[in-house]
Design a protein around this motif. Structure first.
Motif, PDB file in Angstrom:
ATOM      1  N   GLU A  16     -11.571 -27.268 -19.962  1.00 48.42           N
ATOM      2  CA  GLU A  16     -12.377 -26.680 -20.579  1.00 48.42           C
ATOM      3  C   GLU A  16     -13.230 -26.437 -21.739  1.00 48.42           C
ATOM      4  O   GLU A  16     -14.156 -26.429 -21.964  1.00 48.42           O
ATOM      5  N   LEU A  17     -12.373 -27.832 -22.293  1.00 48.67           N
ATOM      6  CA  LEU A  17     -13.173 -28.449 -23.707  1.00 48.67           C
ATOM      7  C   LEU A  17     -14.589 -28.893 -22.903  1.00 48.67           C
ATOM      8  O   LEU A  17     -15.725 -28.855 -23.912  1.00 48.67           O
ATOM      9  N   GLU A  18     -14.747 -29.997 -21.856  1.00 45.72           N
ATOM     10  CA  GLU A  18     -15.839 -30.326 -21.219  1.00 45.72           C
ATOM     11  C   GLU A  18     -16.944 -29.096 -20.457  1.00 45.72           C
ATOM     12  O   GLU A  18     -17.671 -29.338 -21.099  1.00 45.72           O
ATOM     13  N   GLU A  19     -16.109 -28.207 -20.144  1.00 49.14           N
ATOM     14  CA  GLU A  19     -17.162 -27.164 -20.153  1.00 49.14           C
ATOM     15  C   GLU A  19     -17.644 -26.495 -21.138  1.00 49.14           C
ATOM     16  O   GLU A  19     -19.105 -26.007 -20.860  1.00 49.14           O
ATOM     17  N   GLY A  20     -17.342 -26.349 -21.771  1.00 48.87           N
ATOM     18  CA  GLY A  20     -17.260 -25.404 -22.882  1.00 48.87           C
ATOM     19  C   GLY A  20     -18.459 -26.651 -23.771  1.00 48.87           C
ATOM     20  O   GLY A  20     -19.508 -25.740 -24.329  1.00 48.87           O
ATOM     21  N   ILE A  21     -18.223 -28.238 -23.652  1.00 53.79           N
ATOM     22  CA  ILE A  21     -19.711 -28.494 -24.078  1.00 53.79           C
ATOM     23  C   ILE A  21     -20.479 -29.345 -23.619  1.00 53.79           C
ATOM     24  O   ILE A  21     -21.418 -29.082 -24.068  1.00 53.79           O
ATOM     25  N   LYS A  22     -20.508 -28.392 -22.163  1.00 55.26           N
ATOM     26  CA  LYS A  22     -21.722 -29.056 -21.422  1.00 55.26           C
ATOM     27  C   LYS A  22     -22.390 -27.574 -21.891  1.00 55.26           C
ATOM     28  O   LYS A  22     -23.902 -27.610 -21.496  1.00 55.26           O
ATOM     29  N   ARG A  23     -21.882 -26.376 -21.683  1.00 59.27           N
ATOM     30  CA  ARG A  23     -22.617 -25.357 -22.042  1.00 59.27           C
ATOM     31  C   ARG A  23     -23.105 -25.013 -23.244  1.00 59.27           C
ATOM     32  O   ARG A  23     -24.576 -24.227 -23.347  1.00 59.27           O
ATOM     33  N   ALA A  24     -22.157 -25.927 -24.507  1.00 58.39           N
ATOM     34  CA  ALA A  24     -23.333 -25.503 -25.538  1.00 58.39           C
ATOM     35  C   ALA A  24     -25.072 -26.415 -25.585  1.00 58.39           C
ATOM     36  O   ALA A  24     -25.425 -26.068 -25.699  1.00 58.39           O
ATOM     37  N   GLU A  25     -24.580 -27.649 -24.076  1.00 61.16           N
ATOM     38  CA  GLU A  25     -25.952 -28.928 -24.552  1.00 61.16           C
ATOM     39  C   GLU A  25     -27.474 -27.925 -23.629  1.00 61.16           C
ATOM     40  O   GLU A  25     -28.272 -28.104 -24.179  1.00 61.16           O
ATOM     41  N   LEU A  26     -26.673 -27.215 -22.661  1.00 60.12           N
ATOM     42  CA  LEU A  26     -27.256 -26.232 -21.466  1.00 60.12           C
ATOM     43  C   LEU A  26     -27.909 -25.059 -22.540  1.00 60.12           C
ATOM     44  O   LEU A  26     -29.043 -24.945 -22.536  1.00 60.12           O
ATOM     45  N   GLU A  27     -27.313 -24.700 -23.612  1.00 64.37           N
ATOM     46  CA  GLU A  27     -27.995 -23.444 -24.627  1.00 64.37           C
ATOM     47  C   GLU A  27     -28.910 -23.886 -25.334  1.00 64.37           C
ATOM     48  O   GLU A  27     -29.758 -23.482 -25.789  1.00 64.37           O
ATOM     49  N   LEU A  28     -28.355 -25.208 -25.836  1.00 64.72           N
ATOM     50  CA  LEU A  28     -29.630 -26.123 -26.884  1.00 64.72           C
ATOM     51  C   LEU A  28     -30.867 -26.428 -26.167  1.00 64.72           C
ATOM     52  O   LEU A  28     -31.297 -25.700 -26.613  1.00 64.72           O
ATOM     53  N   GLN A  29     -30.643 -26.918 -25.042  1.00 70.83           N
ATOM     54  CA  GLN A  29     -31.877 -27.261 -24.332  1.00 70.83           C
ATOM     55  C   GLN A  29     -31.850 -25.435 -23.730  1.00 70.83           C
ATOM     56  O   GLN A  29     -33.933 -25.869 -23.836  1.00 70.83           O
ATOM     57  N   GLN A  30     -31.709 -24.360 -23.474  1.00 69.90           N
ATOM     58  CA  GLN A  30     -32.526 -23.357 -23.163  1.00 69.90           C
ATOM     59  C   GLN A  30     -33.086 -23.138 -24.015  1.00 69.90           C
ATOM     60  O   GLN A  30     -34.321 -22.088 -24.287  1.00 69.90           O
ATOM     61  N   LEU A  31     -32.510 -23.235 -26.198  1.00 65.36           N
ATOM     62  CA  LEU A  31     -33.205 -22.676 -26.985  1.00 65.36           C
ATOM     63  C   LEU A  31     -34.204 -23.424 -27.583  1.00 65.36           C
ATOM     64  O   LEU A  31     -35.371 -22.744 -27.894  1.00 65.36           O
ATOM     65  N   ASP A  32     -34.376 -24.484 -27.357  1.00 66.89           N
ATOM     66  CA  ASP A  32     -35.761 -25.611 -26.835  1.00 66.89           C
ATOM     67  C   ASP A  32     -36.500 -24.702 -26.627  1.00 66.89           C
ATOM     68  O   ASP A  32     -38.286 -24.775 -26.958  1.00 66.89           O
ATOM     69  N   ILE A  33     -36.526 -24.766 -25.146  1.00 67.18           N
ATOM     70  CA  ILE A  33     -37.524 -24.283 -24.659  1.00 67.18           C
ATOM     71  C   ILE A  33     -38.299 -22.726 -24.861  1.00 67.18           C
ATOM     72  O   ILE A  33     -39.460 -21.990 -24.647  1.00 67.18           O
ATOM     73  N   GLN A  34     -37.231 -21.545 -25.800  1.00 65.35           N
ATOM     74  CA  GLN A  34     -37.470 -20.230 -26.147  1.00 65.35           C
ATOM     75  C   GLN A  34     -38.426 -20.230 -27.070  1.00 65.35           C
ATOM     76  O   GLN A  34     -39.123 -19.913 -27.658  1.00 65.35           O
TER      77      GLN A  34
END
Length: 143
Positions: free
Chosen positions: A27-45
């Motif tokens: 669960e922690l690893e999935e949360g970390i991956k999700r946060a990293e994906l959201e960071l990438q999406q924020l940069d694009i947005q």
């Protein structure tokens, strides 16, 4: 009045097993991956929104355009900071969990239960109740 019904907190603890440790780490690893994906999406947005809100005359932007530009940057900065803090906290919790030994007791949360108290009851005993769980089975109720 000799008695009254109260809601008191109950601490729920889990005995750490391989199964639980694996579940928590996953669960922690999935949360970390999700946060990293959201960071990438924020940069694009952010890039897209910044391009859409470019001043009509980049050499001499109006005060309104400068304020809008700063507001956009502040918004994305705050959102990025939230994700970075979440990622840091999750990484710290992951490191902690990796160091924990099987059999350790970890707090899972708190629930409430109704209890009838009477004059003369030991309040400390009533308030310090915990339930110990191992692989989703209650193995002890401590008071």
């Amino acid at each position: 009045m000799d008695s009254i019904s109260l809601k008191v907190p109950v601490t729920i603890k889990a005995k750490l097993t391989e199964k639980l440790k694996t579940k928590i780490l996953t669960e922690l690893e999935e949360g970390i991956k999700r946060a990293e994906l959201e960071l990438q999406q924020l940069d694009i947005q952010e890039k897209r929104v910044m391009q859409e809100n470019q001043p009509a005359n980049p050499e001499q932007p109006t005060l309104e355009e400068v304020q809008r530009f700063q507001s956009i940057q502040a918004h994305f900065g705050q959102e990025r900071q939230k994700r970075l803090e979440f990622r840091e906290e999750s990484n710290a919790r992951k490191e902690e969990m990796e160091k924990m030994v099987i059999g350790a007791e970890i707090v899972q949360g708190t629930l409430e239960h109704q209890v009838e108290v009477h004059v003369g009851d030991d309040m400390r005993e009533i308030m310090n109740v915990e339930v110990l769980v191992e692989d989703d089975k209650i193995i002890a109720i401590r008071g």
